[in-house]
Design a protein around this motif. Structure first.
Motif, PDB file in Angstrom:
ATOM      1  N   TRP A  32      19.108  42.714  77.728  1.00 52.72           N
ATOM      2  CA  TRP A  32      18.325  42.688  76.504  1.00 52.72           C
ATOM      3  C   TRP A  32      17.682  41.327  76.282  1.00 52.72           C
ATOM      4  O   TRP A  32      16.540  41.231  75.850  1.00 52.72           O
ATOM      5  CB  TRP A  32      19.210  43.045  75.306  1.00 52.72           C
ATOM      6  CG  TRP A  32      19.169  44.507  74.957  1.00 52.72           C
ATOM      7  CD1 TRP A  32      20.040  45.481  75.344  1.00 52.72           C
ATOM      8  CD2 TRP A  32      18.179  45.158  74.156  1.00 52.72           C
ATOM      9  NE1 TRP A  32      19.677  46.696  74.842  1.00 52.72           N
ATOM     10  CE2 TRP A  32      18.540  46.530  74.095  1.00 52.72           C
ATOM     11  CE3 TRP A  32      17.051  44.732  73.477  1.00 52.72           C
ATOM     12  CZ2 TRP A  32      17.797  47.462  73.382  1.00 52.72           C
ATOM     13  CZ3 TRP A  32      16.298  45.656  72.764  1.00 52.72           C
ATOM     14  CH2 TRP A  32      16.673  47.009  72.719  1.00 52.72           C
ATOM     15  N   TRP A  33      18.419  40.250  76.579  1.00 54.05           N
ATOM     16  CA  TRP A  33      17.870  38.916  76.369  1.00 54.05           C
ATOM     17  C   TRP A  33      16.693  38.663  77.314  1.00 54.05           C
ATOM     18  O   TRP A  33      15.682  38.074  76.918  1.00 54.05           O
ATOM     19  CB  TRP A  33      18.943  37.856  76.551  1.00 54.05           C
ATOM     20  CG  TRP A  33      19.999  37.897  75.486  1.00 54.05           C
ATOM     21  CD1 TRP A  33      21.292  38.282  75.628  1.00 54.05           C
ATOM     22  CD2 TRP A  33      19.824  37.569  74.105  1.00 54.05           C
ATOM     23  NE1 TRP A  33      21.959  38.214  74.421  1.00 54.05           N
ATOM     24  CE2 TRP A  33      21.075  37.774  73.474  1.00 54.05           C
ATOM     25  CE3 TRP A  33      18.746  37.123  73.342  1.00 54.05           C
ATOM     26  CZ2 TRP A  33      21.262  37.540  72.115  1.00 54.05           C
ATOM     27  CZ3 TRP A  33      18.932  36.889  71.973  1.00 54.05           C
ATOM     28  CH2 TRP A  33      20.184  37.098  71.380  1.00 54.05           C
ATOM     29  N   GLY A  34      16.825  39.102  78.545  1.00 55.46           N
ATOM     30  CA  GLY A  34      15.711  38.961  79.477  1.00 55.46           C
ATOM     31  C   GLY A  34      14.515  39.775  79.045  1.00 55.46           C
ATOM     32  O   GLY A  34      13.361  39.326  79.155  1.00 55.46           O
ATOM     33  N   TYR A  35      14.780  40.987  78.539  1.00 56.23           N
ATOM     34  CA  TYR A  35      13.695  41.835  78.064  1.00 56.23           C
ATOM     35  C   TYR A  35      12.979  41.201  76.875  1.00 56.23           C
ATOM     36  O   TYR A  35      11.741  41.192  76.810  1.00 56.23           O
ATOM     37  CB  TYR A  35      14.253  43.205  77.670  1.00 56.23           C
ATOM     38  CG  TYR A  35      13.272  44.091  76.941  1.00 56.23           C
ATOM     39  CD1 TYR A  35      12.238  44.712  77.620  1.00 56.23           C
ATOM     40  CD2 TYR A  35      13.390  44.313  75.562  1.00 56.23           C
ATOM     41  CE1 TYR A  35      11.338  45.540  76.956  1.00 56.23           C
ATOM     42  CE2 TYR A  35      12.499  45.133  74.894  1.00 56.23           C
ATOM     43  CZ  TYR A  35      11.472  45.737  75.590  1.00 56.23           C
ATOM     44  OH  TYR A  35      10.581  46.543  74.931  1.00 56.23           O
ATOM     45  N   LEU A  36      13.748  40.653  75.928  1.00 59.60           N
ATOM     46  CA  LEU A  36      13.138  40.010  74.767  1.00 59.60           C
ATOM     47  C   LEU A  36      12.296  38.807  75.180  1.00 59.60           C
ATOM     48  O   LEU A  36      11.229  38.552  74.604  1.00 59.60           O
ATOM     49  CB  LEU A  36      14.220  39.597  73.767  1.00 59.60           C
ATOM     50  CG  LEU A  36      14.967  40.753  73.083  1.00 59.60           C
ATOM     51  CD1 LEU A  36      16.076  40.213  72.197  1.00 59.60           C
ATOM     52  CD2 LEU A  36      14.001  41.607  72.273  1.00 59.60           C
ATOM     53  N   ALA A  37      12.774  38.070  76.179  1.00 60.84           N
ATOM     54  CA  ALA A  37      11.991  36.933  76.667  1.00 60.84           C
ATOM     55  C   ALA A  37      10.686  37.407  77.296  1.00 60.84           C
ATOM     56  O   ALA A  37       9.621  36.801  77.074  1.00 60.84           O
ATOM     57  CB  ALA A  37      12.813  36.132  77.679  1.00 60.84           C
ATOM     58  N   LEU A  38      10.744  38.491  78.069  1.00 61.31           N
ATOM     59  CA  LEU A  38       9.542  39.030  78.693  1.00 61.31           C
ATOM     60  C   LEU A  38       8.553  39.515  77.638  1.00 61.31           C
ATOM     61  O   LEU A  38       7.345  39.197  77.702  1.00 61.31           O
ATOM     62  CB  LEU A  38       9.919  40.190  79.619  1.00 61.31           C
ATOM     63  CG  LEU A  38       8.760  41.003  80.215  1.00 61.31           C
ATOM     64  CD1 LEU A  38       7.902  40.121  81.119  1.00 61.31           C
ATOM     65  CD2 LEU A  38       9.285  42.211  80.978  1.00 61.31           C
ATOM     66  N   VAL A  39       9.032  40.271  76.664  1.00 59.86           N
ATOM     67  CA  VAL A  39       8.157  40.796  75.624  1.00 59.86           C
ATOM     68  C   VAL A  39       7.576  39.657  74.782  1.00 59.86           C
ATOM     69  O   VAL A  39       6.390  39.687  74.412  1.00 59.86           O
ATOM     70  CB  VAL A  39       8.924  41.793  74.741  1.00 59.86           C
ATOM     71  CG1 VAL A  39       8.096  42.184  73.520  1.00 59.86           C
ATOM     72  CG2 VAL A  39       9.284  43.041  75.534  1.00 59.86           C
ATOM     73  N   GLY A  40       8.408  38.645  74.496  1.00 59.19           N
ATOM     74  CA  GLY A  40       7.904  37.503  73.743  1.00 59.19           C
ATOM     75  C   GLY A  40       6.794  36.780  74.482  1.00 59.19           C
ATOM     76  O   GLY A  40       5.772  36.411  73.883  1.00 59.19           O
TER      77      GLY A  40
END
Length: 472
Positions: A32-40
């Protein structure tokens, strides 16, 4: 509207569509943290591109769909009475990021380029899903959990697995998205896009037919009743649109009457053979727990019927009332499995009314875009083309799915809804240049009237465009 789109903008659009339709792929792969970084990072990049290229000027507020603007305002204002203000803030941020992505696509891509971006993203999802399931079935030979997730010694529910490794057993497969219903619906959307591109000759026939076959195989292997139902409804709508094209303005009311009769007959048939239909797809009589979820959500919605509990987008399972609102076999659900019920629950009858108007108005514009004749650069009607069917067909599939899934409100579903709501509003007329790679191929032999009016183009085109817009 002209679209001086370069390769970078097209590639960015493909990445955006892929990310929003395959969000679970990124979350299972990089956490989830990696996904949030990508989306950000994607959100910041989109905002920078929109600003540096001055794309915001192509989105005048006065021409934006009012229902979309009002729905967004209500979602923001709901923070004032939200039962879970922290979750509402997160939901608003996610909704704003998705809306930004949709607006970028609207002003960056023409209709053919939009279909190209969708088809490329869907092809990647379908192709990687088959390869992923094949690797699991051949080499791993057991169910696979998401990476970077520690479940300890607890018994993991089947719904948490990334893949069940059932490819050689005939499925159901879940693909890279980890959910057979999501994967199946991507296959349905891919069938629509590939079919329109094939009819419009926007892609080479053999690769396109191959991808259509792959989409059919994936849909069959998912064994998703909801996706197959959406595909059937969309196929029926295709027939209606083709009839409406041939019927003309005066006879389209009879086409609509036929739709009502056929729909009523379909409802009666499904109701009569309900158990057989569910058994065919391996579904229980409560639609795999959906009935219990609907009852629980409706009960809460009735407590705050006017303005709801506050916008949240995806449910937040760490706060009340979502932590125990819909739990089945150890899985806490993140949606009401009905977009309309979800909107009523979160924004009350006021929000539901705005959402209904938004969807109906978007569908109405997509209908006329599909059945009416487009206009050339002179404002004169030209021959209809298959490409203009795409928005109405994709919207039909989304609406059909919205009664058993809430994904029209989040990620890829919200992206397409906003794209069609805005793009059908901005591009109602004079879109001949967007209908293919060679505009002259759409109307190769202009009429004598068109040639005679060429000298008066500045005065004639706006007047005819206004008349065409008035018909809509």
């Amino acid at each position: 509207m002209r679209y001086p789109t370069d390769a970078a903008a097209r590639s960015l659009s493909v990445l955006v569509v892929f990310t929003l339709f395959a969000g679970d792929f990124w979350r299972d792969l990089i956490s989830w943290w990696g996904y949030l970084a990508l989306v950000g990072a994607l959100t910041v990049l989109l905002a920078v591109v929109m600003t540096r290229r001055k794309l915001w000027s192509r989105l005048p507020l006065r021409r934006m769909p009012r229902t979309l603007v009002l729905f967004g305002v209500l979602a923001v204002v709901s923070l004032a009475w939200s039962f879970y203000p922290g979750a509402t803030v997160l939901g608003l941020v996610a909704q704003a990021a998705t809306t930004l992505a949709a607006l970028f696509i609207c002003v960056s891509l023409s209709w053919p380029q939009l279909l190209a971006a969708l088809s490329t993203a869907f092809a990647w999802i379908l192709g990687l899903s088959l390869v992923f399931e094949l690797v699991i079935a051949v080499f791993v030979r057991q169910p696979v959990l998401p990476f970077f997730t520690d479940y300890g010694d607890t018994v993991v529910p089947k719904a948490f697995y990334w893949s069940q490794g059932l490819l050689f057993q005939g499925g159901p497969i879940q693909g890279i998205v980890g959910n057979r219903n999501i994967l199946a619906f991507v296959a349905v959307l891919a069938l629509i896009v590939f079919g329109v591109q094939l009819a419009q000759k926007l892609r080479r026939p053999r690769p396109t037919i191959a991808w259509i076959a792959i989409a059919v195989i994936v849909l069959a292997l998912t064994r998703s009743a909801t996706a197959i139902g959406a595909l059937v409804v969309t196929a029926l709508m295709l027939g209606v649109l083709l009839l409406a094209r041939r019927a003309g303005h005066g006879r389209r009311v009879w086409v609509l009457a036929g739709v009502v009769v056929v729909s009523a007959g379909a409802i009666v048939a499904v109701s009569t053979f309900w158990q057989q239909v569910l058994g065919l797809f391996g579904k229980s009589e409560d639609l795999t727990g959906r009935v219990d979820i609907w009852n629980a959500v409706a009960g809460l919605a009735a407590q705050r019927p006017a303005f709801g509990w506050g916008w949240v987008s995806y449910w937040a399972p760490w706060v009340e009332p979502f932590n125990d609102l819909a739990v089945r076999r150890g899985v806490v659900y993140l949606q009401a499995h009905d977009a309309w019920l979800d909107v009523w629950f979160q924004l009350g009858f006021v929000g539901l009314a705005l959402f209904v108007f938004l969807v109906v108005a978007t569908w109405y514009r997509a209908w006329w875009f599909a059945v009416d004749r487009p206009l050339d650069s002179l404002g004169l009607p030209i021959s209809r083309v298959p490409l203009t069917l795409a928005p109405a067909l994709l919207l039909t599939a989304m609406i059909a799915q919205s009664f058993v899934e809430s994904r029209m409100l989040v990620e890829g579903g919200w992206l397409l809804l906003v794209v069609f709501a805005v793009k059908t509003k901005l591009d109602q007329s004079l879109v001949a240049i967007d209908l293919g790679n060679d505009p002259e191929a759409v109307n190769p032999r202009p009429s004598r009237a068109a040639l005679a009016l060429e000298a008066h183009r500045p005065a004639v085109a706006p007047r005819l465009a206004r008349k065409a817009s008035a018909r809509r």
